[in-house]
Design a protein around this motif. Sequence first.
Motif, PDB file in Angstrom:
ATOM      1  N   LEU A   8       0.844  -1.183   0.000  1.00 35.95           N
ATOM      2  CA  LEU A   8       0.000   0.000   0.000  1.00 35.95           C
ATOM      3  C   LEU A   8       0.885   1.241   0.000  1.00 35.95           C
ATOM      4  O   LEU A   8       1.801   1.354   0.824  1.00 35.95           O
ATOM      5  N   ARG A   9       0.618   2.135  -0.926  1.00 41.09           N
ATOM      6  CA  ARG A   9       1.363   3.384  -1.011  1.00 41.09           C
ATOM      7  C   ARG A   9       0.523   4.485  -0.373  1.00 41.09           C
ATOM      8  O   ARG A   9      -0.650   4.646  -0.691  1.00 41.09           O
ATOM      9  N   GLY A  10       1.139   5.228   0.534  1.00 42.79           N
ATOM     10  CA  GLY A  10       0.481   6.416   1.054  1.00 42.79           C
ATOM     11  C   GLY A  10      -0.120   6.299   2.439  1.00 42.79           C
ATOM     12  O   GLY A  10      -0.760   7.239   2.905  1.00 42.79           O
ATOM     13  N   ILE A  11       0.060   5.169   3.124  1.00 42.18           N
ATOM     14  CA  ILE A  11      -0.459   5.090   4.490  1.00 42.18           C
ATOM     15  C   ILE A  11       0.710   5.115   5.480  1.00 42.18           C
ATOM     16  O   ILE A  11       1.805   4.655   5.177  1.00 42.18           O
ATOM     17  N   ASN A  12       0.448   5.692   6.633  1.00 48.02           N
ATOM     18  CA  ASN A  12       1.407   5.734   7.748  1.00 48.02           C
ATOM     19  C   ASN A  12       2.763   6.295   7.332  1.00 48.02           C
ATOM     20  O   ASN A  12       3.812   5.791   7.722  1.00 48.02           O
ATOM     21  N   MET A  21      -2.493  -1.350  12.025  1.00 49.97           N
ATOM     22  CA  MET A  21      -2.425  -2.616  11.299  1.00 49.97           C
ATOM     23  C   MET A  21      -3.549  -3.580  11.683  1.00 49.97           C
ATOM     24  O   MET A  21      -4.077  -4.284  10.830  1.00 49.97           O
ATOM     25  N   ALA A  22      -3.958  -3.591  12.944  1.00 49.49           N
ATOM     26  CA  ALA A  22      -5.080  -4.455  13.347  1.00 49.49           C
ATOM     27  C   ALA A  22      -6.353  -4.035  12.611  1.00 49.49           C
ATOM     28  O   ALA A  22      -7.129  -4.881  12.157  1.00 49.49           O
ATOM     29  N   ASP A  23      -6.560  -2.725  12.473  1.00 51.74           N
ATOM     30  CA  ASP A  23      -7.735  -2.223  11.748  1.00 51.74           C
ATOM     31  C   ASP A  23      -7.633  -2.540  10.259  1.00 51.74           C
ATOM     32  O   ASP A  23      -8.632  -2.860   9.612  1.00 51.74           O
ATOM     33  N   LEU A  24      -6.430  -2.454   9.709  1.00 50.49           N
ATOM     34  CA  LEU A  24      -6.233  -2.791   8.299  1.00 50.49           C
ATOM     35  C   LEU A  24      -6.555  -4.268   8.063  1.00 50.49           C
ATOM     36  O   LEU A  24      -7.244  -4.611   7.095  1.00 50.49           O
ATOM     37  N   ARG A  25      -6.070  -5.135   8.944  1.00 50.17           N
ATOM     38  CA  ARG A  25      -6.367  -6.570   8.804  1.00 50.17           C
ATOM     39  C   ARG A  25      -7.880  -6.806   8.811  1.00 50.17           C
ATOM     40  O   ARG A  25      -8.412  -7.537   7.966  1.00 50.17           O
ATOM     41  N   ARG A  26      -8.574  -6.184   9.769  1.00 54.11           N
ATOM     42  CA  ARG A  26     -10.038  -6.357   9.850  1.00 54.11           C
ATOM     43  C   ARG A  26     -10.715  -5.845   8.576  1.00 54.11           C
ATOM     44  O   ARG A  26     -11.633  -6.477   8.049  1.00 54.11           O
ATOM     45  N   CYS A  27     -10.277  -4.705   8.094  1.00 58.16           N
ATOM     46  CA  CYS A  27     -10.852  -4.129   6.876  1.00 58.16           C
ATOM     47  C   CYS A  27     -10.675  -5.082   5.698  1.00 58.16           C
ATOM     48  O   CYS A  27     -11.629  -5.344   4.944  1.00 58.16           O
ATOM     49  N   LEU A  28      -9.476  -5.627   5.537  1.00 56.39           N
ATOM     50  CA  LEU A  28      -9.207  -6.526   4.411  1.00 56.39           C
ATOM     51  C   LEU A  28      -9.991  -7.827   4.535  1.00 56.39           C
ATOM     52  O   LEU A  28     -10.467  -8.380   3.543  1.00 56.39           O
ATOM     53  N   GLY A  43       2.279  -0.495   5.395  1.00 59.10           N
ATOM     54  CA  GLY A  43       1.487  -0.953   4.268  1.00 59.10           C
ATOM     55  C   GLY A  43       1.995  -2.195   3.577  1.00 59.10           C
ATOM     56  O   GLY A  43       1.944  -2.279   2.349  1.00 59.10           O
ATOM     57  N   ASN A  44       2.479  -3.154   4.333  1.00 57.25           N
ATOM     58  CA  ASN A  44       2.926  -4.433   3.781  1.00 57.25           C
ATOM     59  C   ASN A  44       1.966  -5.508   4.259  1.00 57.25           C
ATOM     60  O   ASN A  44       1.821  -5.716   5.461  1.00 57.25           O
ATOM     61  N   VAL A  45       1.342  -6.193   3.319  1.00 56.07           N
ATOM     62  CA  VAL A  45       0.312  -7.160   3.657  1.00 56.07           C
ATOM     63  C   VAL A  45       0.535  -8.436   2.844  1.00 56.07           C
ATOM     64  O   VAL A  45       0.956  -8.380   1.688  1.00 56.07           O
ATOM     65  N   GLU A  61      -8.311  -0.530  -3.038  1.00 53.57           N
ATOM     66  CA  GLU A  61      -8.315   0.921  -3.265  1.00 53.57           C
ATOM     67  C   GLU A  61      -9.703   1.515  -3.066  1.00 53.57           C
ATOM     68  O   GLU A  61      -9.842   2.625  -2.557  1.00 53.57           O
ATOM     69  N   ASP A  62     -10.741   0.781  -3.450  1.00 53.50           N
ATOM     70  CA  ASP A  62     -12.118   1.254  -3.259  1.00 53.50           C
ATOM     71  C   ASP A  62     -12.566   1.114  -1.810  1.00 53.50           C
ATOM     72  O   ASP A  62     -13.313   1.952  -1.300  1.00 53.50           O
ATOM     73  N   GLY A  63     -12.119   0.056  -1.121  1.00 51.41           N
ATOM     74  CA  GLY A  63     -12.594  -0.240   0.223  1.00 51.41           C
ATOM     75  C   GLY A  63     -11.928   0.543   1.331  1.00 51.41           C
ATOM     76  O   GLY A  63     -12.559   0.831   2.352  1.00 51.41           O
ATOM     77  N   LEU A  64     -10.659   0.887   1.165  1.00 49.77           N
ATOM     78  CA  LEU A  64      -9.949   1.593   2.245  1.00 49.77           C
ATOM     79  C   LEU A  64     -10.596   2.927   2.626  1.00 49.77           C
ATOM     80  O   LEU A  64     -10.777   3.203   3.817  1.00 49.77           O
ATOM     81  N   PRO A  65     -10.958   3.778   1.655  1.00 50.30           N
ATOM     82  CA  PRO A  65     -11.573   5.062   2.040  1.00 50.30           C
ATOM     83  C   PRO A  65     -12.911   4.917   2.756  1.00 50.30           C
ATOM     84  O   PRO A  65     -13.351   5.836   3.443  1.00 50.30           O
TER      85      PRO A  65
END
Length: 186
Positions: A8-12, A21-28, A43-45, A61-65
């Motif tokens: 991911l480019r542009g986070i943190n 990262m815990a929130d990113l995992r849940r989102c994905l 942003g490494n997943v 890209e659509d889901g993160l925002p």
Amino acid sequence: MNTYAVLLRGINVGGKNRVPMADLRRCLETLGFTDVSTLIASGNVVLRADLHPDEIAARIEDGLPESFSFEDALIKVRVLSRDQFHAVVDNKPTGFGEHPETYHNDAIFLMGIDSARAMSVFSPRDGVDKVWPGDGVIYSQRLSSQRTKSRLGQIVGTSEYRSMTIRSWNTTMKLRALLDTVSDGC
């Protein structure tokens, strides 16, 4: 089901677009991906999915925002299969990354631009910087004792930079190991 490395480019970065990262995992996971693992907070997943890499990138890209508030709307995603990621490591220039006590090495992953266009914004300083084009990546090496004289930072102001995401070689190798662990474990 295939295993992918997701960059991911542009986070943190610089305190902007903070994503725990815990929130990113849940989102994905909510977006339908499985076996989601993250590596450091930049942003490494690694995840598993039955989708094409372009479909994964678009979904993220659509889901993160929808899940996070970003100061800068430019969030890009690069998805690489296990084989593609291994090719980045296997096809590195001779000696690249093998002398971390002397050189700082980065893999600059390209997002929607080719190596020739990306290379046009680099102007390596003799005796300090070296850059090599790869398939979907630029390899950048700086003499550690001369890092302050490096010209790598000059790419930041270019429009091409918005289509790049940089990972240290150390992070790249850790991400490869995580990718292998998730691939082998499933």
